[in-house]
Design a protein around this motif. Structure first.
Motif, PDB file in Angstrom:
ATOM      1  N   GLU A  18     -24.114 -20.728  35.507  1.00 47.98           N
ATOM      2  CA  GLU A  18     -23.794 -21.178  34.112  1.00 47.98           C
ATOM      3  C   GLU A  18     -23.681 -19.972  33.381  1.00 47.98           C
ATOM      4  OE1 GLU A  18     -26.197 -23.960  32.258  1.00 47.98           O
ATOM      5  OE2 GLU A  18     -25.675 -25.653  33.367  1.00 47.98           O
ATOM      6  N   ASP A  19     -24.444 -18.878  33.553  1.00 52.70           N
ATOM      7  CA  ASP A  19     -24.461 -17.631  32.920  1.00 52.70           C
ATOM      8  C   ASP A  19     -23.501 -16.743  33.435  1.00 52.70           C
ATOM      9  OD1 ASP A  19     -26.508 -18.276  31.210  1.00 52.70           O
ATOM     10  OD2 ASP A  19     -28.062 -17.804  32.793  1.00 52.70           O
ATOM     11  N   ALA A  20     -23.115 -15.759  32.800  1.00 45.49           N
ATOM     12  CA  ALA A  20     -21.960 -14.828  33.165  1.00 45.49           C
ATOM     13  C   ALA A  20     -22.719 -13.667  34.118  1.00 45.49           C
ATOM     14  CB  ALA A  20     -21.556 -13.804  31.944  1.00 45.49           C
ATOM     15  N   ALA A  37     -17.928 -17.802  33.731  1.00 47.23           N
ATOM     16  CA  ALA A  37     -18.519 -17.559  32.430  1.00 47.23           C
ATOM     17  C   ALA A  37     -18.438 -15.855  32.119  1.00 47.23           C
ATOM     18  CB  ALA A  37     -20.038 -17.998  32.321  1.00 47.23           C
ATOM     19  N   ARG A  90     -17.169 -11.112  23.124  1.00 49.82           N
ATOM     20  CA  ARG A  90     -16.537 -12.450  23.833  1.00 49.82           C
ATOM     21  C   ARG A  90     -15.365 -13.164  23.159  1.00 49.82           C
ATOM     22  NH1 ARG A  90     -20.109 -17.738  24.957  1.00 49.82           N
ATOM     23  NH2 ARG A  90     -19.087 -18.273  22.940  1.00 49.82           N
ATOM     24  N   VAL A 132     -26.450 -10.686  23.707  1.00 52.97           N
ATOM     25  CA  VAL A 132     -26.830 -11.236  25.130  1.00 52.97           C
ATOM     26  C   VAL A 132     -27.759 -10.413  25.825  1.00 52.97           C
ATOM     27  CG1 VAL A 132     -24.270 -11.934  25.675  1.00 52.97           C
ATOM     28  CG2 VAL A 132     -25.343  -9.520  26.108  1.00 52.97           C
ATOM     29  N   VAL A 138     -26.388  -9.918  35.302  1.00 55.61           N
ATOM     30  CA  VAL A 138     -26.633 -11.140  34.607  1.00 55.61           C
ATOM     31  C   VAL A 138     -26.736 -10.956  33.234  1.00 55.61           C
ATOM     32  CG1 VAL A 138     -27.792 -13.537  35.035  1.00 55.61           C
ATOM     33  CG2 VAL A 138     -27.588 -12.015  36.974  1.00 55.61           C
ATOM     34  N   LYS A 150     -27.151 -13.274  29.610  1.00 52.90           N
ATOM     35  CA  LYS A 150     -27.470 -14.512  29.159  1.00 52.90           C
ATOM     36  C   LYS A 150     -27.147 -14.429  27.708  1.00 52.90           C
ATOM     37  CE  LYS A 150     -30.947 -18.011  29.204  1.00 52.90           C
ATOM     38  NZ  LYS A 150     -30.523 -18.958  29.676  1.00 52.90           N
ATOM     39  N   ASP A 151     -26.211 -15.236  27.389  1.00 51.77           N
ATOM     40  CA  ASP A 151     -25.966 -15.277  25.912  1.00 51.77           C
ATOM     41  C   ASP A 151     -26.932 -16.202  25.078  1.00 51.77           C
ATOM     42  OD1 ASP A 151     -24.638 -15.846  23.492  1.00 51.77           O
ATOM     43  OD2 ASP A 151     -22.892 -16.271  23.922  1.00 51.77           O
TER      44      ASP A 151
END
Length: 406
Positions: A55-57, A73, A112, A122, A137, A139-140
């Motif tokens: 789910e995370d970029a 993502a 973004r 992030v 990785v 995470k927003d």
């Protein structure tokens, strides 16, 4: 030395030579494999599949900061396959992870989406895959941090702001009780009590609206919104206030533009700007609402010719409960939350608010939102209106300030 000894010696010598050759071959093969591993940019099997399920970029970058693999993502962060990592800080984290052969964690602000969207906060975690490859990785945590900040500020701000009207209500009720034998005094204190109660109700309502904007994950009624409709609704809702203040509201600019979002939230944001413009404008002046499309962005500008805002205060006017003019805010019943609501409402729609102001010359607040194509059933009518306008007599051009007529 007889033949048997010579044979044994030759056998031993052959074994030594053979072992040396075998050892050399093994060392050479290992050196070749190590060299290939250090210079290879091939992504290990399975990493791409794992990234697509995240789910995370997440991205895999090489030493030239080129993205070799990316999760879905990651694309809004401009980190698609084949792209070069746009952030200098992100590239530095990847280099550090490769050099130190360790997991590096940092918190950054990255863009973004397309402007005018604000950068996102992030947490970046960089891990070394090979001497040439690094896994990033992202995470927003923007929404989480925003909610936490809102919770921290809520108690401090509201307890201070609610103290004044609550205290006033208590004192006025005591004054009414003490003046029970004087009807004129009772009417006077009752009127002030009603004003304080209205102020308390407005403050409570705006606190709830701001909390809803800050806490909700998504809008309940998101759709294509006609800018003409929300602007007209905001102007109509404040027509009585404008008449009472002797201020005229003028509209101008482009028509038939659409944005995506919640019409009620956008209408309230524009309405807050209109209400402020009226409250801070002198009698007999104009408040302009102008709309125009610029490079895929809808600009909605609300302009007044009022007292203006000093440069020092311009940096803080969007803060909760901040008032540039305390005395005037008390007279006009300002809560200090109107502009904060505007800011958060626009940010939730992927936009931004800009301010131009000069003391004594007035202010212009400009809401900038991403432009979208009109719905299919709304494309034809604007074209017919445009044709009729060509046949109409020429009219003077609108002023250049964001299409507003002031």
């Amino acid at each position: 030395m007889d033949s048997t000894q010579l044979a044994l010696l030759a056998l031993l010598l052959g074994a030594v030579i053979g072992g040396s050759v075998s050892t050399g071959i093994v060392i050479a093969l290992r050196a070749r494999d190590r060299a290939q591993h250090e210079t290879s940019s091939a992504i290990p099997v399975g990493i791409g599949e794992v990234m697509q399920g995240m789910e995370d970029a997440a991205v895999v970058v090489d030493t030239s900061s080129t993205v070799l693999a990316a999760s879905t993502a990651a694309i809004p962060f401009h980190l698609g396959e084949g792209d070069v990592v746009p952030s200098d800080e992100l590239r530095a984290i990847a280099r550090r992870a490769r050099a130190e052969e360790a997991v590096i964690t940092a918190t950054l602000r990255l863009q973004r989406g397309a402007p005018p969207a604000e950068p996102r906060l992030v947490v970046v975690r960089a891990s070394r895959i090979s001497p040439r490859l690094t896994l990033l990785v992202l995470k927003d945590i923007t929404e989480r941090e925003r909610v936490e900040q809102m919770r921290r500020d809520f108690v401090a701000n509201t307890s201070h702001e609610l103290k004044t009207p609550v205290g006033a209500v208590s004192l006025l009720s005591e004054a009414i009780e003490s003046a029970a034998d004087d009807p004129d005094q009772v009417r006077h204190f009752a009127g002030r009590l009603q004003a304080e109660a209205a102020r308390l109700a407005l403050l409570t309502s705006r606190i709830m609206n701001l909390s809803r904007l800050q806490a909700a994950d998504e809008f309940t009624d998101e759709r294509e919104v006609a800018v003409d409709e929300v602007v007209a609704a905001a102007a109509d809702a404040h027509a009585i206030q404008a008449d009472a203040a002797g201020v005229r509201i003028d509209r101008g600019g482009d028509r038939g533009l659409y944005v995506r979002g919640d019409a009620q939230v956008l209408g309230e944001a524009i309405g807050n700007l209109v209400a402020n413009a009226i409250a801070y404008s002198p009698r007999g002046s104009h408040v302009g609402i102008g709309v125009k499309a610029v490079d895929g962005v809808v600009e909605i500008a609300v302009t007044d010719r009022g007292i203006g805002i000093s440069e020092a205060d311009q940096e803080r006017v969007f803060e909760r409960f901040y008032r540039a003019d305390q005395a005037r805010s008390r007279r006009t019943g300002g809560s200090g939350l109107g502009l904060a609501i505007v800011k958060h409402a626009v940010q939730r729609h992927g936009g931004e608010v800009r301010l131009w102001s000069r003391p004594g010359r007035g202010s212009t607040f400009t809401i900038r939102l991403p432009l979208i194509d009109p719905p299919a059933d709304q494309v034809a009518p604007p074209r017919r209106r445009a044709k009729r306008k060509k046949k109409a007599p020429a009219t003077p051009a609108a002023p250049p300030t964001n299409g507003a007529t002031v």
